[in-house]
Write a protein that holds these residues in place. Structure first.
Motif, PDB file in Angstrom:
ATOM      1  N   SER A 203       0.771  -1.075   0.049  1.00  0.00           N
ATOM      2  CA  SER A 203       0.097   0.061  -0.061  1.00  0.00           C
ATOM      3  C   SER A 203       0.928   1.210   0.047  1.00  0.00           C
ATOM      4  O   SER A 203       2.003   1.228   0.703  1.00  0.00           O
ATOM      5  CB  SER A 203      -0.932   0.029   1.281  1.00  0.00           C
ATOM      6  OG  SER A 203      -0.064   0.343   2.443  1.00  0.00           O
ATOM      7  N   GLU A 206       2.416   6.299  -2.999  1.00  0.00           N
ATOM      8  CA  GLU A 206       3.657   6.680  -3.854  1.00  0.00           C
ATOM      9  C   GLU A 206       4.077   5.418  -4.694  1.00  0.00           C
ATOM     10  O   GLU A 206       5.041   5.547  -5.576  1.00  0.00           O
ATOM     11  CB  GLU A 206       4.832   6.978  -2.702  1.00  0.00           C
ATOM     12  CG  GLU A 206       5.254   5.929  -2.114  1.00  0.00           C
ATOM     13  CD  GLU A 206       4.444   5.586  -0.784  1.00  0.00           C
ATOM     14  OE1 GLU A 206       3.029   5.491  -0.858  1.00  0.00           O
ATOM     15  OE2 GLU A 206       5.037   4.899   0.165  1.00  0.00           O
ATOM     16  N   ASP A 249      -3.824   4.936  -0.661  1.00  0.00           N
ATOM     17  CA  ASP A 249      -3.918   5.163   0.722  1.00  0.00           C
ATOM     18  C   ASP A 249      -5.404   5.816   0.784  1.00  0.00           C
ATOM     19  O   ASP A 249      -5.553   7.062   1.212  1.00  0.00           O
ATOM     20  CB  ASP A 249      -3.024   6.372   1.397  1.00  0.00           C
ATOM     21  CG  ASP A 249      -1.600   5.634   1.440  1.00  0.00           C
ATOM     22  OD1 ASP A 249      -1.336   4.671   1.859  1.00  0.00           O
ATOM     23  OD2 ASP A 249      -0.479   6.550   1.019  1.00  0.00           O
ATOM     24  N   GLY A 272       1.409   1.430   5.625  1.00  0.00           N
ATOM     25  CA  GLY A 272       0.054   1.920   6.429  1.00  0.00           C
ATOM     26  C   GLY A 272      -0.270   1.170   7.533  1.00  0.00           C
ATOM     27  O   GLY A 272      -1.353   1.135   7.790  1.00  0.00           O
ATOM     28  N   ASP A 279      -2.494   5.967   7.375  1.00  0.00           N
ATOM     29  CA  ASP A 279      -2.195   4.490   7.643  1.00  0.00           C
ATOM     30  C   ASP A 279      -3.469   3.751   7.977  1.00  0.00           C
ATOM     31  O   ASP A 279      -3.839   3.658   9.080  1.00  0.00           O
ATOM     32  CB  ASP A 279      -1.340   4.281   8.894  1.00  0.00           C
ATOM     33  CG  ASP A 279       0.176   4.826   8.357  1.00  0.00           C
ATOM     34  OD1 ASP A 279       0.338   4.845   7.305  1.00  0.00           O
ATOM     35  OD2 ASP A 279       0.773   5.357   9.414  1.00  0.00           O
TER      36      ASP A 279
END
Ligand code: AMP
Ligand code: MG
Length: 417
Positions: A203, A206, A249, A272, A279
């Motif tokens: 996850s 980016e 996210d 996350g 997160d």
């Protein structure tokens, strides 16, 4: 059960860790929660190496199924050679040949012998084999200079396995030798424990997929390193891996990923898992299941959570590649082996001397990566985010709780990865 306060509610902003669990307790909780998977696969023997046999296998017939020669030489009636010696050799008449795959069906009468090869059935009238090195052949006769005893160089029928004997047992790992036994029973397939299915989730907004981008990532972007590393660990530990698409996210993405992971025995997530506002890994665990712990007193890899969602287990680890991989070696690998029904890994260690001082947080057990050069242990940790920290390492030094530094020159035990 210890959970992190705040993980069960929707939130904005940071949520500090509550009590972190000691590393050994985290590992024990994981193994206590997990049970080896049930069910079996029917596999070709050639595809079954390393798998666990589901059922006992008894020999369906004697192996070997006939008395056979253990030597190249001559099949004889031992009593014909009772007096043979170098001083008084005995000459026997050659009456035929016995080769593997065929049966010599002639008569071996008094004073006769049969040329026999290793693996060939012993002619019915013969009871011993004399190795060729101890004989001399001249035309149709063979000279013997040693006495023979009944049974010499004869492998008796059922000498290896008698019909009905159980020689392969449920739960045993199919080593090459055990596969050879199954093959000698004429089996084409075996039933083995099915492998646990592990779904991998990476996850982060980016992250990039390697297949859709070539060349340098755009600003702020990185390629996903974790699913590749985790897949390698899980497969080597006996799992079948399902690599899921990257997760952004956002809660909706996490939910979709967990829906897609339906049927997996274990979901392994990276990124996350900490307490930042992005997160959502922690949130999905609290939303879907029962969090068994969140936060381990370990470095690297502290923001790691373990949960159960019905029959599924979830291990959520930080995205930093070093943290993720370090935890994968020490936590994920034992967990997957346990799910697979495999025995715990026997850790390999080396004694070495530390070349440089190590610093460690007193409130965490640290797994410090080192490279071995002979008996020198060279610390190679750069940072949790540095993917080469572990690629240069052969193993790690464990720095226990309460220890803030280990001086250069200290003898250490290095556990190999
Ligand atoms: P996170 O655990 O999501 O806070 O991420 C911690 C750091 O690890 C950030 O610098 C991320 O960019 C990086 N990271 C997260 N996931 C991955 C991944 N799959 N591969 C490489 N780096 C990652
Ligand atoms: Mg992230």
């Amino acid at each position: 059960m210890r959970t992190m306060p705040g993980t069960t509610s929707a939130h904005g902003g940071m949520r500090p860790f509550g009590a972190v669990v000691p590393f050994e307790e985290a590992r024990r909780l994981m193994l206590d929660t997990a049970a080896p998977v049930e069910g079996c696969d029917t596999l070709d023997l050639t595809a079954a190496a390393g798998r666990l046999l589901s059922f006992d296998i008894a020999a369906p017939f004697d192996v070997p199924g006939f008395d056979r020669s253990a030597m190249d030489g001559y099949a004889v009636r031992a009593r014909d050679l009772a007096t043979a010696s170098a001083a008084a050799p005995v000459w026997l008449t050659l009456v035929g040949r016995a080769r593997p795959g065929g049966v010599f069906d002639g008569v071996v009468g008094e004073g006769d012998c049969v040329d026999i090869a290793t693996g060939a059935p012993i002619p019915v009238d013969a009871d011993a084999v004399v190795m060729v090195e101890r004989t001399h052949r001249d035309q149709g006769r063979v000279r013997f200079t040693h006495p023979a005893a009944p049974g010499d160089h004869v492998s008796r029928r059922a000498n290896d396995v008698a019909a009905g004997a159980v020689v392969l047992r449920a739960g045993e790992v199919l080593t090459p030798a055990r596969l050879g036994v199954a093959a000698s029973f004429g089996l084409r397939t075996v039933q083995v424990r099915r492998r646990p299915v592990v779904a991998l989730v990476s996850s982060g907004d980016e992250l990039l997929e390697a297949t859709t981008h070539d060349g340098a990532p755009g600003p702020g972007q990185i390629y996903d390193a974790n699913r590749t590393m985790l897949a390698a660990i899980c497969e080597a530990a006996g799992a079948t891996v399902r690599v899921l698409p990257l997760v952004r996210d956002a809660m909706a993405h996490w939910r979709a990923a967990f829906d897609a992971a339906a049927g997996a025995d274990l979901i392994v997530c990276s990124g996350g898992s900490s307490v930042g506002e992005q997160d959502f890994g922690s949130d999905i665990l609290a939303e879907r299941g029962e969090v068994i712990f969140h936060g381990i007193a370990v470095k690297p890899g502290k923001p790691t959570a373990f949960a159960r969602i019905g029959q599924q287990l979830v291990l959520a680890m930080p995205g930093n590649p070093t943290s993720c991989l370090s935890n994968a070696y020490v936590l994920l690998r034992p967990l997957v082996r346990h799910l697979a029904g495999l025995p715990p890994l026997h850790e390999q260690t080396r004694e070495a001397t530390l070349t440089r001082e190590l610093k460690s947080p007193v409130d965490r057990l640290q797994f410090y990566p080192v490279r071995l050069e002979g008996t020198r242990a060279i610390p190679v940790f750069k940072g949790s985010g540095d993917v080469t920290s572990l690629s240069d390492a052969d193993g790690y030094v464990s720095v226990p709780l309460g220890v803030s530094h280990v001086a250069a020159g200290t003898p250490v035990l290095v556990t190999l990865y």
